[in-house]
Write a protein that holds these residues in place. Sequence first.
Motif, PDB file in Angstrom:
ATOM      1  N   MET A 187       0.831  -1.201   0.000  1.00 34.52           N
ATOM      2  CA  MET A 187       0.000   0.000   0.000  1.00 34.52           C
ATOM      3  C   MET A 187       0.868   1.254   0.000  1.00 34.52           C
ATOM      4  O   MET A 187       1.890   1.307   0.685  1.00 34.52           O
ATOM      5  N   VAL A 188       0.436   2.263  -0.764  1.00 37.17           N
ATOM      6  CA  VAL A 188       1.142   3.536  -0.830  1.00 37.17           C
ATOM      7  C   VAL A 188       0.138   4.651  -0.572  1.00 37.17           C
ATOM      8  O   VAL A 188      -0.938   4.682  -1.170  1.00 37.17           O
ATOM      9  N   GLU A 189       0.492   5.562   0.343  1.00 40.13           N
ATOM     10  CA  GLU A 189      -0.337   6.731   0.641  1.00 40.13           C
ATOM     11  C   GLU A 189       0.401   7.975   0.169  1.00 40.13           C
ATOM     12  O   GLU A 189       1.443   8.322   0.724  1.00 40.13           O
ATOM     13  N   THR A 195       5.291  -6.273  -7.050  1.00 38.78           N
ATOM     14  CA  THR A 195       4.332  -7.320  -7.376  1.00 38.78           C
ATOM     15  C   THR A 195       3.266  -7.547  -6.309  1.00 38.78           C
ATOM     16  O   THR A 195       2.267  -8.202  -6.589  1.00 38.78           O
ATOM     17  N   SER A 196       3.436  -7.007  -5.108  1.00 39.78           N
ATOM     18  CA  SER A 196       2.427  -7.156  -4.055  1.00 39.78           C
ATOM     19  C   SER A 196       1.567  -5.904  -3.890  1.00 39.78           C
ATOM     20  O   SER A 196       0.634  -5.895  -3.093  1.00 39.78           O
ATOM     21  N   LEU A 197       1.886  -4.835  -4.640  1.00 39.10           N
ATOM     22  CA  LEU A 197       1.154  -3.578  -4.496  1.00 39.10           C
ATOM     23  C   LEU A 197      -0.313  -3.781  -4.858  1.00 39.10           C
ATOM     24  O   LEU A 197      -0.644  -4.226  -5.953  1.00 39.10           O
ATOM     25  N   GLU A 198      -1.190  -3.458  -3.891  1.00 39.28           N
ATOM     26  CA  GLU A 198      -2.627  -3.626  -4.077  1.00 39.28           C
ATOM     27  C   GLU A 198      -3.386  -2.316  -4.106  1.00 39.28           C
ATOM     28  O   GLU A 198      -4.395  -2.195  -4.788  1.00 39.28           O
ATOM     29  N   TYR A 199      -2.927  -1.313  -3.345  1.00 42.64           N
ATOM     30  CA  TYR A 199      -3.688  -0.084  -3.164  1.00 42.64           C
ATOM     31  C   TYR A 199      -2.793   1.145  -3.275  1.00 42.64           C
ATOM     32  O   TYR A 199      -1.697   1.173  -2.747  1.00 42.64           O
ATOM     33  N   ILE A 200      -3.320   2.168  -3.943  1.00 43.89           N
ATOM     34  CA  ILE A 200      -2.653   3.466  -3.981  1.00 43.89           C
ATOM     35  C   ILE A 200      -3.737   4.526  -4.130  1.00 43.89           C
ATOM     36  O   ILE A 200      -4.718   4.327  -4.857  1.00 43.89           O
ATOM     37  N   THR A 201      -3.590   5.594  -3.387  1.00 50.73           N
ATOM     38  CA  THR A 201      -4.509   6.714  -3.465  1.00 50.73           C
ATOM     39  C   THR A 201      -3.723   7.920  -3.948  1.00 50.73           C
ATOM     40  O   THR A 201      -2.659   8.217  -3.402  1.00 50.73           O
ATOM     41  N   LEU A 240      -1.760  15.588  -8.128  1.00 46.98           N
ATOM     42  CA  LEU A 240      -1.009  14.750  -9.067  1.00 46.98           C
ATOM     43  C   LEU A 240      -1.401  15.073 -10.507  1.00 46.98           C
ATOM     44  O   LEU A 240      -2.574  15.028 -10.865  1.00 46.98           O
ATOM     45  N   THR A 241      -0.398  15.417 -11.328  1.00 45.78           N
ATOM     46  CA  THR A 241      -0.666  15.769 -12.722  1.00 45.78           C
ATOM     47  C   THR A 241       0.094  14.892 -13.714  1.00 45.78           C
ATOM     48  O   THR A 241      -0.254  14.862 -14.885  1.00 45.78           O
ATOM     49  N   VAL A 242       1.144  14.189 -13.247  1.00 47.73           N
ATOM     50  CA  VAL A 242       1.964  13.391 -14.155  1.00 47.73           C
ATOM     51  C   VAL A 242       2.223  12.018 -13.545  1.00 47.73           C
ATOM     52  O   VAL A 242       2.653  11.918 -12.396  1.00 47.73           O
ATOM     53  N   ILE A 243       1.945  10.985 -14.328  1.00 44.15           N
ATOM     54  CA  ILE A 243       2.349   9.617 -13.983  1.00 44.15           C
ATOM     55  C   ILE A 243       3.256   9.155 -15.104  1.00 44.15           C
ATOM     56  O   ILE A 243       2.834   9.058 -16.254  1.00 44.15           O
ATOM     57  N   GLY A 244       4.524   8.928 -14.769  1.00 45.49           N
ATOM     58  CA  GLY A 244       5.530   8.573 -15.764  1.00 45.49           C
ATOM     59  C   GLY A 244       5.309   7.206 -16.384  1.00 45.49           C
ATOM     60  O   GLY A 244       4.597   6.363 -15.828  1.00 45.49           O
ATOM     61  N   VAL A 261      -6.965   1.778  -7.375  1.00 45.37           N
ATOM     62  CA  VAL A 261      -6.292   3.056  -7.522  1.00 45.37           C
ATOM     63  C   VAL A 261      -7.371   4.116  -7.345  1.00 45.37           C
ATOM     64  O   VAL A 261      -8.317   4.169  -8.105  1.00 45.37           O
ATOM     65  N   LYS A 262      -7.211   4.929  -6.298  1.00 45.38           N
ATOM     66  CA  LYS A 262      -8.178   6.002  -6.058  1.00 45.38           C
ATOM     67  C   LYS A 262      -7.598   7.274  -6.661  1.00 45.38           C
ATOM     68  O   LYS A 262      -6.572   7.770  -6.220  1.00 45.38           O
ATOM     69  N   LEU A 263      -8.281   7.788  -7.686  1.00 44.68           N
ATOM     70  CA  LEU A 263      -7.858   9.026  -8.342  1.00 44.68           C
ATOM     71  C   LEU A 263      -8.725  10.162  -7.831  1.00 44.68           C
ATOM     72  O   LEU A 263      -9.945  10.056  -7.812  1.00 44.68           O
TER      73      LEU A 263
END
Length: 96
Positions: free
Chosen positions: A46-48, A65-71, A76-80, A93-95
């Motif tokens: 999880m990433v906050e 490979t275990s990442l399940e959740y990110i908010t 946030l304007t750029v995702i590489g 993924v909560k946008l």
Amino acid sequence: MRSCRWFLYTGQDSSDIPWNITHARIDPSVKVIAADAFQGCEQLVMVELSEGVEEIGDSAFQGCTSLEYITTPSSLTVIGPFAFQGCSQLQQVKLC
């Protein structure tokens, strides 16, 4: 059940990020998550991201490979490219 290992990212170099973290919180002072920052952190679940993060760098979470959740914050304007490549367990993924 795996134990929870939190990490506060304040812009450290990827070599200073422990490979066995399960949860990451991005400090409000961080505007850009560096390219390859968490690449290969296979236990990261999880990433906050704090409000103020504007960019997720190239391949920042590649191979997590275990990442399940990110908010993501509204700032946030750029995702590489390849930021989440290989994140096969990503469920939510909560946008904002």
